[in-house]
Scaffold this motif. Structure first.
Motif, PDB file in Angstrom:
ATOM      1  N   MET A   1       0.839  -1.200   0.000  1.00 40.48           N
ATOM      2  CA  MET A   1       0.000   0.000   0.000  1.00 40.48           C
ATOM      3  C   MET A   1       0.876   1.253   0.000  1.00 40.48           C
ATOM      4  SD  MET A   1      -2.679   1.385   2.896  1.00 40.48           S
ATOM      5  CE  MET A   1      -3.739  -0.039   2.775  1.00 40.48           C
ATOM      6  N   LYS A   2       0.575   2.171  -0.902  1.00 41.99           N
ATOM      7  CA  LYS A   2       1.342   3.411  -0.962  1.00 41.99           C
ATOM      8  C   LYS A   2       0.873   4.383   0.126  1.00 41.99           C
ATOM      9  CE  LYS A   2       2.781   3.266  -5.781  1.00 41.99           C
ATOM     10  NZ  LYS A   2       2.498   1.847  -5.988  1.00 41.99           N
ATOM     11  N   ASN A   3       1.826   5.144   0.650  1.00 42.30           N
ATOM     12  CA  ASN A   3       1.558   6.093   1.735  1.00 42.30           C
ATOM     13  C   ASN A   3       1.827   7.501   1.223  1.00 42.30           C
ATOM     14  OD1 ASN A   3       1.092   7.280   4.197  1.00 42.30           O
ATOM     15  ND2 ASN A   3       2.851   6.369   5.222  1.00 42.30           N
ATOM     16  N   ILE A   4       0.791   8.345   1.238  1.00 42.45           N
ATOM     17  CA  ILE A   4       0.895   9.690   0.689  1.00 42.45           C
ATOM     18  C   ILE A   4       0.810  10.709   1.813  1.00 42.45           C
ATOM     19  CG2 ILE A   4       0.063  11.264  -1.081  1.00 42.45           C
ATOM     20  CD1 ILE A   4       0.825   8.447  -2.109  1.00 42.45           C
ATOM     21  N   LEU A   5       1.738  11.651   1.799  1.00 43.99           N
ATOM     22  CA  LEU A   5       1.786  12.704   2.813  1.00 43.99           C
ATOM     23  C   LEU A   5       1.119  13.961   2.259  1.00 43.99           C
ATOM     24  CD1 LEU A   5       3.010  13.199   5.667  1.00 43.99           C
ATOM     25  CD2 LEU A   5       5.038  14.116   4.520  1.00 43.99           C
ATOM     26  N   PHE A   6       0.089  14.446   2.953  1.00 43.49           N
ATOM     27  CA  PHE A   6      -0.647  15.642   2.546  1.00 43.49           C
ATOM     28  C   PHE A   6      -0.285  16.805   3.458  1.00 43.49           C
ATOM     29  CE2 PHE A   6      -3.026  12.995  -0.168  1.00 43.49           C
ATOM     30  CZ  PHE A   6      -3.954  13.731  -0.898  1.00 43.49           C
ATOM     31  N   MET A   7       0.314  17.852   2.884  1.00 40.67           N
ATOM     32  CA  MET A   7       0.707  19.041   3.642  1.00 40.67           C
ATOM     33  C   MET A   7      -0.380  20.099   3.530  1.00 40.67           C
ATOM     34  SD  MET A   7       3.443  20.202   5.350  1.00 40.67           S
ATOM     35  CE  MET A   7       3.099  21.578   6.463  1.00 40.67           C
ATOM     36  N   LEU A   8      -0.869  20.583   4.680  1.00 37.97           N
ATOM     37  CA  LEU A   8      -1.913  21.608   4.701  1.00 37.97           C
ATOM     38  C   LEU A   8      -1.492  22.791   5.552  1.00 37.97           C
ATOM     39  CD1 LEU A   8      -4.028  18.682   5.255  1.00 37.97           C
ATOM     40  CD2 LEU A   8      -5.259  20.424   3.986  1.00 37.97           C
ATOM     41  N   SER A   9      -1.907  23.979   5.121  1.00 39.05           N
ATOM     42  CA  SER A   9      -1.655  25.201   5.879  1.00 39.05           C
ATOM     43  C   SER A   9      -2.552  25.269   7.106  1.00 39.05           C
ATOM     44  CB  SER A   9      -1.925  26.421   4.988  1.00 39.05           C
ATOM     45  OG  SER A   9      -1.930  27.611   5.745  1.00 39.05           O
ATOM     46  N   GLU A  10      -2.085  25.994   8.113  1.00 31.83           N
ATOM     47  CA  GLU A  10      -2.901  26.280   9.298  1.00 31.83           C
ATOM     48  C   GLU A  10      -3.602  27.632   9.176  1.00 31.83           C
ATOM     49  OE1 GLU A  10      -0.157  25.934  12.534  1.00 31.83           O
ATOM     50  OE2 GLU A  10       0.111  23.768  12.266  1.00 31.83           O
ATOM     51  N   TRP A  11      -3.473  28.271   8.017  1.00 31.75           N
ATOM     52  CA  TRP A  11      -4.075  29.596   7.805  1.00 31.75           C
ATOM     53  C   TRP A  11      -5.165  29.565   6.732  1.00 31.75           C
ATOM     54  CZ3 TRP A  11      -3.077  34.166  10.445  1.00 31.75           C
ATOM     55  CH2 TRP A  11      -2.029  34.125  11.369  1.00 31.75           C
ATOM     56  N   GLY A  12      -5.599  28.385   6.361  1.00 25.88           N
ATOM     57  CA  GLY A  12      -6.705  28.271   5.420  1.00 25.88           C
ATOM     58  C   GLY A  12      -6.335  27.584   4.119  1.00 25.88           C
ATOM     59  N   TYR A  13      -6.909  26.397   3.889  1.00 28.68           N
ATOM     60  CA  TYR A  13      -6.708  25.691   2.621  1.00 28.68           C
ATOM     61  C   TYR A  13      -8.013  25.746   1.828  1.00 28.68           C
ATOM     62  CZ  TYR A  13      -9.301  21.815   4.731  1.00 28.68           C
ATOM     63  OH  TYR A  13     -10.279  21.059   5.323  1.00 28.68           O
ATOM     64  N   TRP A  14      -7.923  25.515   0.528  1.00 25.62           N
ATOM     65  CA  TRP A  14      -9.115  25.504  -0.313  1.00 25.62           C
ATOM     66  C   TRP A  14      -9.654  24.080  -0.374  1.00 25.62           C
ATOM     67  CZ3 TRP A  14     -11.393  29.877  -2.228  1.00 25.62           C
ATOM     68  CH2 TRP A  14     -12.543  29.657  -2.990  1.00 25.62           C
ATOM     69  N   GLY A  15     -10.935  23.924  -0.047  1.00 26.19           N
ATOM     70  CA  GLY A  15     -11.528  22.603   0.091  1.00 26.19           C
ATOM     71  C   GLY A  15     -11.333  21.691  -1.101  1.00 26.19           C
ATOM     72  N   GLU A  16     -11.644  22.175  -2.300  1.00 29.67           N
ATOM     73  CA  GLU A  16     -11.545  21.324  -3.485  1.00 29.67           C
ATOM     74  C   GLU A  16     -10.116  20.887  -3.757  1.00 29.67           C
ATOM     75  OE1 GLU A  16     -12.999  21.290  -8.186  1.00 29.67           O
ATOM     76  OE2 GLU A  16     -13.718  22.837  -6.798  1.00 29.67           O
ATOM     77  N   GLU A  17      -9.146  21.717  -3.343  1.00 32.68           N
ATOM     78  CA  GLU A  17      -7.754  21.379  -3.582  1.00 32.68           C
ATOM     79  C   GLU A  17      -7.242  20.309  -2.616  1.00 32.68           C
ATOM     80  OE1 GLU A  17      -5.658  25.105  -3.919  1.00 32.68           O
ATOM     81  OE2 GLU A  17      -7.038  25.762  -5.488  1.00 32.68           O
ATOM     82  N   PHE A 258       7.817  16.710 -10.318  1.00 30.61           N
ATOM     83  CA  PHE A 258       6.825  17.701  -9.900  1.00 30.61           C
ATOM     84  C   PHE A 258       5.530  17.589 -10.699  1.00 30.61           C
ATOM     85  CE2 PHE A 258      11.082  19.694  -9.283  1.00 30.61           C
ATOM     86  CZ  PHE A 258      11.100  19.613  -7.900  1.00 30.61           C
ATOM     87  N   ILE A 259       4.437  17.669  -9.980  1.00 33.98           N
ATOM     88  CA  ILE A 259       3.102  17.753 -10.562  1.00 33.98           C
ATOM     89  C   ILE A 259       2.528  19.058 -10.048  1.00 33.98           C
ATOM     90  CG2 ILE A 259       0.814  16.677 -10.737  1.00 33.98           C
ATOM     91  CD1 ILE A 259       2.379  14.098  -9.573  1.00 33.98           C
ATOM     92  N   THR A 260       2.311  20.023 -10.938  1.00 29.64           N
ATOM     93  CA  THR A 260       1.822  21.319 -10.495  1.00 29.64           C
ATOM     94  C   THR A 260       0.436  21.576 -11.079  1.00 29.64           C
ATOM     95  OG1 THR A 260       3.091  22.396 -12.285  1.00 29.64           O
ATOM     96  CG2 THR A 260       4.085  22.337 -10.087  1.00 29.64           C
ATOM     97  N   SER A 261      -0.412  22.169 -10.258  1.00 29.24           N
ATOM     98  CA  SER A 261      -1.819  22.373 -10.601  1.00 29.24           C
ATOM     99  C   SER A 261      -2.162  23.847 -10.425  1.00 29.24           C
ATOM    100  CB  SER A 261      -2.689  21.496  -9.691  1.00 29.24           C
ATOM    101  OG  SER A 261      -4.051  21.717  -9.898  1.00 29.24           O
ATOM    102  N   ARG A 262      -2.857  24.424 -11.413  1.00 29.07           N
ATOM    103  CA  ARG A 262      -3.056  25.871 -11.433  1.00 29.07           C
ATOM    104  C   ARG A 262      -3.944  26.388 -10.315  1.00 29.07           C
ATOM    105  NH1 ARG A 262      -5.723  27.836 -16.760  1.00 29.07           N
ATOM    106  NH2 ARG A 262      -7.591  27.028 -15.725  1.00 29.07           N
ATOM    107  N   SER A 263      -5.136  25.825 -10.184  1.00 32.19           N
ATOM    108  CA  SER A 263      -6.096  26.374  -9.237  1.00 32.19           C
ATOM    109  C   SER A 263      -7.191  25.352  -8.956  1.00 32.19           C
ATOM    110  CB  SER A 263      -6.684  27.682  -9.794  1.00 32.19           C
ATOM    111  OG  SER A 263      -7.401  28.387  -8.805  1.00 32.19           O
ATOM    112  N   THR A 264      -8.259  25.826  -8.333  1.00 32.28           N
ATOM    113  CA  THR A 264      -9.334  24.969  -7.851  1.00 32.28           C
ATOM    114  C   THR A 264      -9.837  23.981  -8.892  1.00 32.28           C
ATOM    115  OG1 THR A 264     -10.015  26.765  -6.407  1.00 32.28           O
ATOM    116  CG2 THR A 264     -11.593  25.007  -6.749  1.00 32.28           C
ATOM    117  N   ALA A 265     -10.166  24.469 -10.070  1.00 31.73           N
ATOM    118  CA  ALA A 265     -10.790  23.625 -11.096  1.00 31.73           C
ATOM    119  C   ALA A 265      -9.888  22.502 -11.576  1.00 31.73           C
ATOM    120  CB  ALA A 265     -11.215  24.490 -12.283  1.00 31.73           C
ATOM    121  N   SER A 266      -8.595  22.588 -11.310  1.00 31.79           N
ATOM    122  CA  SER A 266      -7.640  21.577 -11.770  1.00 31.79           C
ATOM    123  C   SER A 266      -7.397  20.478 -10.744  1.00 31.79           C
ATOM    124  CB  SER A 266      -6.304  22.253 -12.115  1.00 31.79           C
ATOM    125  OG  SER A 266      -6.475  23.267 -13.068  1.00 31.79           O
TER     126      SER A 266
END
Length: 287
Positions: A1-17, A258-266
């Motif tokens: 099973m692969k283990n993925i680390l998700f980094m989130l801000s403590e000052w507000g993340y965007w839900g869809e992202e 690197f996998i980079t994503s522009r904004s919410t819709a992506s």
């Protein structure tokens, strides 16, 4: 099973992202570990949970009923409770003014190398979730820079969304001081999408009485204080490229690792491509 680390801000993340790559990882059967700069609970930006919110630059709603509900479902699930603390995991680099600077830095790199070799090897990818909060506590977070460097050293993929791509621009070996994305193709939040006013931040620092915020739970910083497109254009250098794809519905670029994503819709596309990178060895996409 692969283990993925998700980094989130403590000052507000965007839900869809968060939802986009998280859904993809869940569907693939991956284990997900959440991490924040200080182990505080990450707060979703209120507008990313509010269906019908009109984004000023785009002039349209960027939060659908479905995505607002999915964001709330993740929040209500309790999965984000008690995230891993980056500050407790990675050391802080010493100041050059320290009277023991050389010994401090030797100990620092020894600790970093041990974490990478013994602990980071247990993770298969890093996801840096976007949202305005990333500008505050992720972009210039030296601990996060070392985490990113560790994934690069191990040749493991890193997905960054929206303002989270700023972390890749500023991450660099402290001895060389050249951006990790020099010569790479990336996308990210373009200047066309930046607010003229209303760039907001939310989270525990703003409401917990610590005086690290301004006390009302929501902070309007006006325009973003980092024009991300300009930073990315400089960071990739003459042999790389910033690809905003303005006018296209989505923009996701894969230039491994690197996998980079522009904004919410992506965000959904970003999640799908992350899985393709991990399962099918995809190394190039979108350019």
């Amino acid at each position: 099973m692969k283990n993925i680390l998700f980094m989130l801000s403590e000052w507000g993340y965007w839900g869809e992202e968060l939802v986009g790559p998280l859904e993809a990882c869940d569907a693939a059967g991956y284990k997900v570990t959440f991490i924040t700069p200080n182990g505080k609970y990450p707060t979703a930006l209120s507008v990313s949970c509010a269906p019908g919110y009109i984004d000023p630059p785009l002039g349209r709603s960027v939060t659908s009923e479905e995505m607002g509900a999915k964001t709330m479902k993740v929040i209500d699930s309790g999965r984000l409770e008690n995230p891993k603390s980056l500050a407790d995991w990675f050391p802080l680099r010493a100041y050059p003014s320290s009277p023991t600077y050389l010994r401090d830095m030797e100990a620092y790199y020894e600790t970093i190398d041990k974490i990478v070799a013994e602990e980071l090897v247990n993770y298969d990818a890093l996801v840096i979730v976007g949202g305005s909060g990333a500008l505050v506590d992720l972009a210039n977070n030296t601990r996060l820079h070392e985490l990113i460097l560790g994934f690069v050293k191990l040749n493991k993929p890193i997905a960054a969304e929206c303002y989270g791509v700023s972390c890749l621009a500023f991450a660099r070996d402290f001895r060389e001081k050249k951006s990790l994305i020099w010569g790479k193709h990336v996308t990210g939040h373009p200047i066309d999408y930046d607010y003229l006013d209303g760039t907001g931040f939310e989270g525990p620092h703003a409401i917990d009485g610590s005086n690290k915020g301004f006390g009302d739970g929501y902070i309007n910083f006006g325009a973003p204080f980092y024009p991300l497109e300009f930073i990315l254009r400089d960071a990739v250098g003459p042999d790389g490229a910033f690809i905003g794809n303005v006018g296209h519905a989505t923009s996701v670029i894969v230039d491994y690792p690197f996998i980079t994503s522009r904004s919410t819709a992506s965000s959904m596309e970003c999640g799908r491509l992350l899985v393709e990178v991990l399962e099918k060895g995809l190394t190039r996409y979108g350019f």
